[in-house]
Each structure stands twice: as structure tokens, then as C-alpha cells.
Scaffold this motif. Structure first.
Motif, PDB file in Angstrom:
ATOM      1  N   PRO A  19       0.628  -1.184  -0.169  1.00  0.00           N
ATOM      2  CA  PRO A  19       0.020  -0.020   0.175  1.00  0.00           C
ATOM      3  C   PRO A  19       0.774   1.272  -0.110  1.00  0.00           C
ATOM      4  CG  PRO A  19       0.021  -1.076   2.126  1.00  0.00           C
ATOM      5  CD  PRO A  19       0.747  -2.000   1.138  1.00  0.00           C
ATOM      6  N   VAL A  20       0.230   2.382  -0.843  1.00  0.00           N
ATOM      7  CA  VAL A  20       1.032   3.670  -0.728  1.00  0.00           C
ATOM      8  C   VAL A  20      -0.085   4.525  -0.776  1.00  0.00           C
ATOM      9  CG1 VAL A  20       3.032   2.785  -1.890  1.00  0.00           C
ATOM     10  CG2 VAL A  20       1.126   3.612  -3.398  1.00  0.00           C
ATOM     11  N   ALA A  21       0.347   6.001  -0.276  1.00  0.00           N
ATOM     12  CA  ALA A  21      -0.672   7.103  -0.170  1.00  0.00           C
ATOM     13  C   ALA A  21      -0.926   7.378  -1.350  1.00  0.00           C
ATOM     14  CB  ALA A  21      -0.256   7.944   0.857  1.00  0.00           C
ATOM     15  N   GLU A  22      -0.096   7.582  -2.279  1.00  0.00           N
ATOM     16  CA  GLU A  22      -0.281   8.094  -3.950  1.00  0.00           C
ATOM     17  C   GLU A  22       0.155   7.390  -4.744  1.00  0.00           C
ATOM     18  OE1 GLU A  22      -1.578  11.117  -4.001  1.00  0.00           O
ATOM     19  OE2 GLU A  22      -1.384  11.761  -1.941  1.00  0.00           O
ATOM     20  N   MET A  23      -0.434   7.626  -6.077  1.00  0.00           N
ATOM     21  CA  MET A  23      -0.139   6.757  -7.099  1.00  0.00           C
ATOM     22  C   MET A  23       1.302   7.128  -7.535  1.00  0.00           C
ATOM     23  SD  MET A  23      -3.546   6.918  -9.354  1.00  0.00           S
ATOM     24  CE  MET A  23      -4.906   6.802  -8.705  1.00  0.00           C
ATOM     25  N   PRO A  24       2.268   6.145  -7.739  1.00  0.00           N
ATOM     26  CA  PRO A  24       3.718   6.315  -8.309  1.00  0.00           C
ATOM     27  C   PRO A  24       3.709   6.788  -9.708  1.00  0.00           C
ATOM     28  CG  PRO A  24       3.328   4.126  -8.109  1.00  0.00           C
ATOM     29  CD  PRO A  24       2.163   4.716  -7.533  1.00  0.00           C
ATOM     30  N   PRO A  25       4.562   7.680 -10.192  1.00  0.00           N
ATOM     31  CA  PRO A  25       4.701   8.008 -11.586  1.00  0.00           C
ATOM     32  C   PRO A  25       5.184   7.061 -12.256  1.00  0.00           C
ATOM     33  CG  PRO A  25       6.184   9.109 -10.475  1.00  0.00           C
ATOM     34  CD  PRO A  25       5.349   8.335  -9.354  1.00  0.00           C
ATOM     35  N   ILE A 162      -1.635   8.764 -15.819  1.00  0.00           N
ATOM     36  CA  ILE A 162      -1.982   8.984 -14.316  1.00  0.00           C
ATOM     37  C   ILE A 162      -3.194   9.621 -14.095  1.00  0.00           C
ATOM     38  CG2 ILE A 162      -0.669  10.971 -13.941  1.00  0.00           C
ATOM     39  CD1 ILE A 162       0.384   9.528 -11.144  1.00  0.00           C
ATOM     40  N   ARG A 163      -3.396  10.510 -15.072  1.00  0.00           N
ATOM     41  CA  ARG A 163      -4.952  11.455 -14.757  1.00  0.00           C
ATOM     42  C   ARG A 163      -6.098  10.395 -14.995  1.00  0.00           C
ATOM     43  NH1 ARG A 163      -3.450  15.871 -19.434  1.00  0.00           N
ATOM     44  NH2 ARG A 163      -2.809  13.492 -20.426  1.00  0.00           N
ATOM     45  N   ILE A 164      -5.900   9.531 -15.852  1.00  0.00           N
ATOM     46  CA  ILE A 164      -6.996   8.741 -15.967  1.00  0.00           C
ATOM     47  C   ILE A 164      -7.074   7.848 -15.071  1.00  0.00           C
ATOM     48  CG2 ILE A 164      -7.750   6.629 -17.519  1.00  0.00           C
ATOM     49  CD1 ILE A 164      -6.475   8.062 -20.067  1.00  0.00           C
ATOM     50  N   ALA A 165      -5.851   7.247 -14.530  1.00  0.00           N
ATOM     51  CA  ALA A 165      -5.721   6.356 -13.450  1.00  0.00           C
ATOM     52  C   ALA A 165      -6.587   7.144 -11.973  1.00  0.00           C
ATOM     53  CB  ALA A 165      -4.420   5.995 -12.709  1.00  0.00           C
ATOM     54  N   ARG A 166      -6.109   8.571 -11.878  1.00  0.00           N
ATOM     55  CA  ARG A 166      -7.004   9.134 -10.947  1.00  0.00           C
ATOM     56  C   ARG A 166      -8.514   9.188 -11.261  1.00  0.00           C
ATOM     57  NH1 ARG A 166      -1.929  13.225 -10.717  1.00  0.00           N
ATOM     58  NH2 ARG A 166      -0.486  12.429  -9.237  1.00  0.00           N
ATOM     59  N   ARG A 167      -8.955   9.490 -12.218  1.00  0.00           N
ATOM     60  CA  ARG A 167     -10.472   9.501 -12.475  1.00  0.00           C
ATOM     61  C   ARG A 167     -10.988   8.182 -12.133  1.00  0.00           C
ATOM     62  NH1 ARG A 167     -12.929   8.211 -17.219  1.00  0.00           N
ATOM     63  NH2 ARG A 167     -11.296   8.599 -18.447  1.00  0.00           N
ATOM     64  N   TRP A 168     -10.304   6.998 -12.602  1.00  0.00           N
ATOM     65  CA  TRP A 168     -10.656   5.448 -12.278  1.00  0.00           C
ATOM     66  C   TRP A 168     -10.918   5.487 -10.768  1.00  0.00           C
ATOM     67  CZ3 TRP A 168      -7.333   2.086 -15.884  1.00  0.00           C
ATOM     68  CH2 TRP A 168      -7.578   2.076 -17.165  1.00  0.00           C
ATOM     69  N   PHE A 169     -10.064   5.963 -10.249  1.00  0.00           N
ATOM     70  CA  PHE A 169      -9.935   5.674  -8.570  1.00  0.00           C
ATOM     71  C   PHE A 169     -11.168   6.181  -7.881  1.00  0.00           C
ATOM     72  CE2 PHE A 169      -8.669   7.117  -4.196  1.00  0.00           C
ATOM     73  CZ  PHE A 169      -8.301   6.076  -3.757  1.00  0.00           C
ATOM     74  N   ILE A 181      -4.079  -0.506  -8.789  1.00  0.00           N
ATOM     75  CA  ILE A 181      -2.691  -1.101  -8.843  1.00  0.00           C
ATOM     76  C   ILE A 181      -1.801  -0.263  -9.929  1.00  0.00           C
ATOM     77  CG2 ILE A 181      -1.537  -3.377  -9.259  1.00  0.00           C
ATOM     78  CD1 ILE A 181      -3.251  -3.533  -6.768  1.00  0.00           C
ATOM     79  N   ALA A 182      -0.863  -0.198  -9.302  1.00  0.00           N
ATOM     80  CA  ALA A 182       0.362   0.360 -10.131  1.00  0.00           C
ATOM     81  C   ALA A 182       1.276  -0.350 -10.403  1.00  0.00           C
ATOM     82  CB  ALA A 182       0.785   2.013  -9.598  1.00  0.00           C
ATOM     83  N   LYS A 183       1.887  -0.634 -11.565  1.00  0.00           N
ATOM     84  CA  LYS A 183       3.022  -1.819 -11.937  1.00  0.00           C
ATOM     85  C   LYS A 183       3.907  -1.100 -12.676  1.00  0.00           C
ATOM     86  CE  LYS A 183      -0.335  -5.397 -12.137  1.00  0.00           C
ATOM     87  NZ  LYS A 183      -1.016  -6.585 -12.986  1.00  0.00           N
ATOM     88  N   PRO A 184       5.237  -1.046 -12.152  1.00  0.00           N
ATOM     89  CA  PRO A 184       6.297  -0.522 -13.139  1.00  0.00           C
ATOM     90  C   PRO A 184       6.575  -1.177 -14.368  1.00  0.00           C
ATOM     91  CG  PRO A 184       6.932  -0.639 -10.663  1.00  0.00           C
ATOM     92  CD  PRO A 184       5.568  -1.280 -10.814  1.00  0.00           C
ATOM     93  N   PRO A 191       7.085 -13.836  -7.883  1.00  0.00           N
ATOM     94  CA  PRO A 191       6.205 -14.641  -7.066  1.00  0.00           C
ATOM     95  C   PRO A 191       6.280 -14.188  -5.588  1.00  0.00           C
ATOM     96  CG  PRO A 191       6.761 -16.240  -8.511  1.00  0.00           C
ATOM     97  CD  PRO A 191       7.725 -14.783  -8.920  1.00  0.00           C
ATOM     98  N   ASP A 192       5.316 -13.874  -4.665  1.00  0.00           N
ATOM     99  CA  ASP A 192       5.139 -13.748  -3.364  1.00  0.00           C
ATOM    100  C   ASP A 192       5.907 -12.285  -2.999  1.00  0.00           C
ATOM    101  OD1 ASP A 192       3.909 -14.617  -0.944  1.00  0.00           O
ATOM    102  OD2 ASP A 192       5.711 -15.455  -0.334  1.00  0.00           O
ATOM    103  N   LYS A 193       6.290 -11.609  -3.810  1.00  0.00           N
ATOM    104  CA  LYS A 193       7.180 -10.188  -3.582  1.00  0.00           C
ATOM    105  C   LYS A 193       6.032  -9.072  -3.678  1.00  0.00           C
ATOM    106  CE  LYS A 193      10.981 -12.296  -2.838  1.00  0.00           C
ATOM    107  NZ  LYS A 193      11.574 -12.578  -1.788  1.00  0.00           N
ATOM    108  N   ARG A 194       6.014  -8.149  -2.698  1.00  0.00           N
ATOM    109  CA  ARG A 194       5.311  -7.025  -2.710  1.00  0.00           C
ATOM    110  C   ARG A 194       6.271  -5.740  -3.422  1.00  0.00           C
ATOM    111  NH1 ARG A 194       0.650  -6.992  -0.028  1.00  0.00           N
ATOM    112  NH2 ARG A 194       0.415  -8.695   1.463  1.00  0.00           N
ATOM    113  N   VAL A 195       6.098  -6.168  -4.941  1.00  0.00           N
ATOM    114  CA  VAL A 195       6.758  -5.269  -5.801  1.00  0.00           C
ATOM    115  C   VAL A 195       5.934  -4.164  -6.590  1.00  0.00           C
ATOM    116  CG1 VAL A 195       8.978  -6.534  -5.756  1.00  0.00           C
ATOM    117  CG2 VAL A 195       7.057  -7.256  -7.394  1.00  0.00           C
ATOM    118  N   MET A 196       4.575  -4.405  -6.511  1.00  0.00           N
ATOM    119  CA  MET A 196       3.691  -3.668  -7.182  1.00  0.00           C
ATOM    120  C   MET A 196       3.090  -2.671  -5.995  1.00  0.00           C
ATOM    121  SD  MET A 196       1.468  -6.197  -9.465  1.00  0.00           S
ATOM    122  CE  MET A 196       0.880  -7.252  -7.976  1.00  0.00           C
ATOM    123  N   PHE A 197       2.301  -1.800  -6.476  1.00  0.00           N
ATOM    124  CA  PHE A 197       1.852  -0.846  -5.353  1.00  0.00           C
ATOM    125  C   PHE A 197       0.267  -0.502  -5.639  1.00  0.00           C
ATOM    126  CE2 PHE A 197       5.988   0.394  -6.842  1.00  0.00           C
ATOM    127  CZ  PHE A 197       6.562   0.893  -6.002  1.00  0.00           C
TER     128      PHE A 197
END
Length: 361
Positions: A19-25, A162-169, A181-184, A191-197
Motif C-alpha cells: 500500500p502507498v498513499a499516492e499513485m507512483p508516476p 496517471i490522470r486517467i488512473a486518478r479518475r478511475w480511482f 494497482i500500479a505496476k512499473p 512471486p510472493d514479492k510486494r513489488v507492485m503498488f
């Protein structure tokens, strides 16, 4: 499953998000679906539905096994989410009821409340292992691979804007989705690693404490507090629980709440008596069943006089979707003022507008 010969073999623990507070760019953004996480393996007629804890869920969703055989490539491994979609949005309660031990009940529910599979990552296709490739490449291959899928298996929408993602949110919550969910784009599958946001909604509500359950360690500590909100008609409705307290706090709460302990005679949540008098309620609450997806009927009733402020992410129907978190006590609040009116109401949004064909009657 023994006959499978895939480049990625079950069981596989899914890749996780922190979990993160803001969407990463500079990422790929997609809706956070509210269902059962599952990795689907297909090798010809052999189909396996894994789960987050690596236990197969294949037997509970025969309609997804049939759909995999008709809608997917002959040999593939796909990460996704099992959901039940309705015209009113996602129905997680109906999804929980699908985990039933009786084969006859499984077949009945497969027809009455069929599930869908939302695909969002490609782990393998034919003899090619995609897990070491960057997500941007996996996403493009997933879209191409599932271009002809449907009506049961769908590809989740995604955007790099990211502007569309904020609207989806803000918009998609009205259909039962609970964040983004944000994926670099260069992320390999880990597997089993918390590497997404993940970015989820965080809100507060003032709730009435109307009961407690004892902690498993003994009779002098609180396990969880039962929360309620008043309806427009003046009834106290059960909305969820809080239970993440240090042990010292659990013991102190047990002592503090003893003066409020009452009987079930006039308590609005005399569920055991209601279930005993109504066979339909007994079936709904699953009295005595380890597969119970309803309320636990055993608790200590309290006079509804204390108010607590809690943090929550979103509602499912009239209850908190996930366990709420303690914020602070509110001795200044009148319990009768703790109503549903204080809750933020998300915009109504159709699943069909997010994934065409999903949730249609």
C-alpha cells in the motif's frame, strides 16, 4: 494436473502489492478488482485454478474450467482475479458462498451465480516463460493473446496516463472496485514479492460499539469489537468489527466494558434466537458450519453507549468490506447520531462501462 507440462508449473504464489498513499508516476495503472486472486493454468484439457495461498480452487468454479478450455489458448498461464459480477456491481458475499464442500451445491451455485475471470498478467504462453520479461511486454502479449476471449474471461483495462488512473480511482468504486494497482513497466514477475503498488480509499466513520468477542488466549481480553450504525428507520445495523489491539489494550478494554455488558433479551442483534426461529436465517448464517460466510453468532452483547471512530476503505452493501481499523474513541458523540448518513457515497458506476459485457444480466 500431473499431465501438465508448462514452462511455469503450479503451484505459484502470485506477485503482490504494497500500500502507498499516492499513485507512483511512470507506471501502468489498472483497477483493483475485489475477488479471489487466482493463477490459471491451462494445458489442453487440463485446467488448474490456483489461489493466493497456492491451494487449488478448481473444484469450486467448474464454469471457469469450461471457459478456460473454450476461450484461452491451449497452453498458457495467466494471473487474474475471480469475481462475481452483477448489474449492481461486484458481489463478494456471493463469491464467498461459492467455497462450499458439497459438489451438488457447487454445481447449483455455478449456474445461479456464475463467476468471471479478470486477467491482468501473462506468465507463460505455449513453451515460452514470460516471467523474466518486463511487465510492459507481458501486458502487450496478454492483450494480443486474449483478444478473442469472452464472455467469461476478460482482460482488465489499463492505462499509463496517471490522470486517467486518478479518475478511475474515484469513478470505479461505484461498481465495487476498491482502488488502483500500479505496476512499473520494467517489472519482472516476482512471486510472493510486494513489488507492485496499491492505492486504496481511506475514510473514517463514527460507529456504535454493541458487543465484543473474547480473545482466543483467554477470558480476560477482547478479541474484537462489533460495530453498528443506525438506519433511517432507527434500527442498529451490524457493519463490521475492529480487532487489531495490543494485548495490554485488549485486557484494559475487557475491564472497561464490563459495566456495559447486557443480555440478549432487548439487544437488536439476538442473531442466535432469530436463526433458531427462522430456518432461512439459520441457513444464511451457517450455524455450526465451518463454511459459514455470514455472521458469527457468538458474542457478548453490550448496551450501545460507546462510540468509536474507525478507518475503513469501502463498503460492500451495508457493511465494511474489510476489517475496520481503530482510530480514536469519541465520548463527545451521541450513539444515536452514528448513522449511515455520515458515510461518503461513491458514484454509481456500471461494470459494463469498465469491461464491456461484464455484469450484464
Amino acid at each position: 494436473m500431473a499431465a501438465m507440462k508448462l514452462p511455469v508449473m503450479p503451484p505459484v504464489s502470485p506477485m503482490l502489492a504494497k500500500p502507498v498513499a499516492e499513485m507512483p508516476p511512470d507506471a501502468s495503472y489498472e483497477p483493483k478488482w475485489d475477488g479471489f486472486r487466482s493463477i490459471l493454468f491451462r494445458d489442453g484439457d487440463d485446467v488448474e485454478l490456483g489461489s493466493r495461498n497456492e491451494r487449488p480452487m478448481t473444484r469450486y468454479f467448474p464454469e471457469l474450467v469450461d471457459a478456460a478450455r473454450t476461450e484461452l489458448p491451449p497452453r498458457c498461464v495467466i494471473d487474474g482475479e475471480i469475481v462475481i459480477a452483477t448489474p449492481e456491481g461486484l458481489d463478494f458475499e456471493a463469491l464467498q458462498l461459492r467455497l462450499h464442500p458439497a459438489a451438488s451445491r457447487v454445481r447449483l451455485l455455478a449456474g445461479q451465480t456464475p463467476a468471471s475471470f479478470i486477467a491482468f498478467d501473462l506468465l507463460a504462453l505455449d513453451d515460452c516463460d514470460y516471467t523474466s520479461r518486463p511487465f510492459g511486454e507481458r501486458r502487450a502479449a496478454l492483450v494480443e493473446t486474449l483478444a478473442g476471449s469472452g464472455p467469461t474471461i476478460h482482460v482488465t483495462p489499463a492505462t499509463t496516463d496517471i490522470r486517467i488512473a486518478r479518475r478511475w480511482f474515484s469513478e470505479f468504486e461505484g461498481a465495487g472496485l476498491d482502488g488502483i494497482i500500479a505496476k512499473p513497466l520494467n517489472l519482472t514477475y516476482q512471486p510472493d514479492k510486494r513489488v507492485m503498488f496499491k492505492v486504496k480509499h481511506q475514510r473514517t466513520a463514527d460507529c456504535v460499539v454493541a458487543g465484543y468477542r473474547l480473545h482466543k488466549s483467554g477470558d480476560d481480553a477482547i478479541g474484537s469489537l462489533l460495530l453498528g450504525l443506525y438506519t433511517d428507520g432507527g434500527a442498529l445495523a451490524s457493519v463490521g468489527v475492529i480487532g487489531a489491539f495490543p494485548m495490554a489494550t485488549r485486557r484494559a478494554l475487557f475491564t472497561e466494558l464490563q459495566p456495559l455488558v447486557t443480555t440478549f433479551d432487548d439487544h437488536p442483534w439476538n442473531w442466535a434466537a432469530q436463526a433458531a426461529a427462522d430456518p432461512a436465517l439459520a441457513r444464511r448464517y451457517g450455524v455450526g458450519s465451518r463454511w459459514n460466510a455470514g455472521k458469527d453468532l457468538s458474542f457478548v452483547p453490550l448496551r450501545p453507549e460507546r462510540v468509536v471512530e474507525v478507518r475503513y476503505d469501502h463498503m460492500e452493501g451495508k457493511r465494511f468490506r474489510h476489517t475496520a481499523q481503530f482510530n480514536r474513541w469519541r465520548p463527545d458523540r451521541d450513539p444515536r447520531s452514528c448513522t449511515y448518513a455520515q458515510l461518503e457515497q461513491p458514484l454509481t458506476f456500471r461494470l459494463d462501462d469498465i469491461v464491456p459485457g461484464l455484469g450484464r444480466p
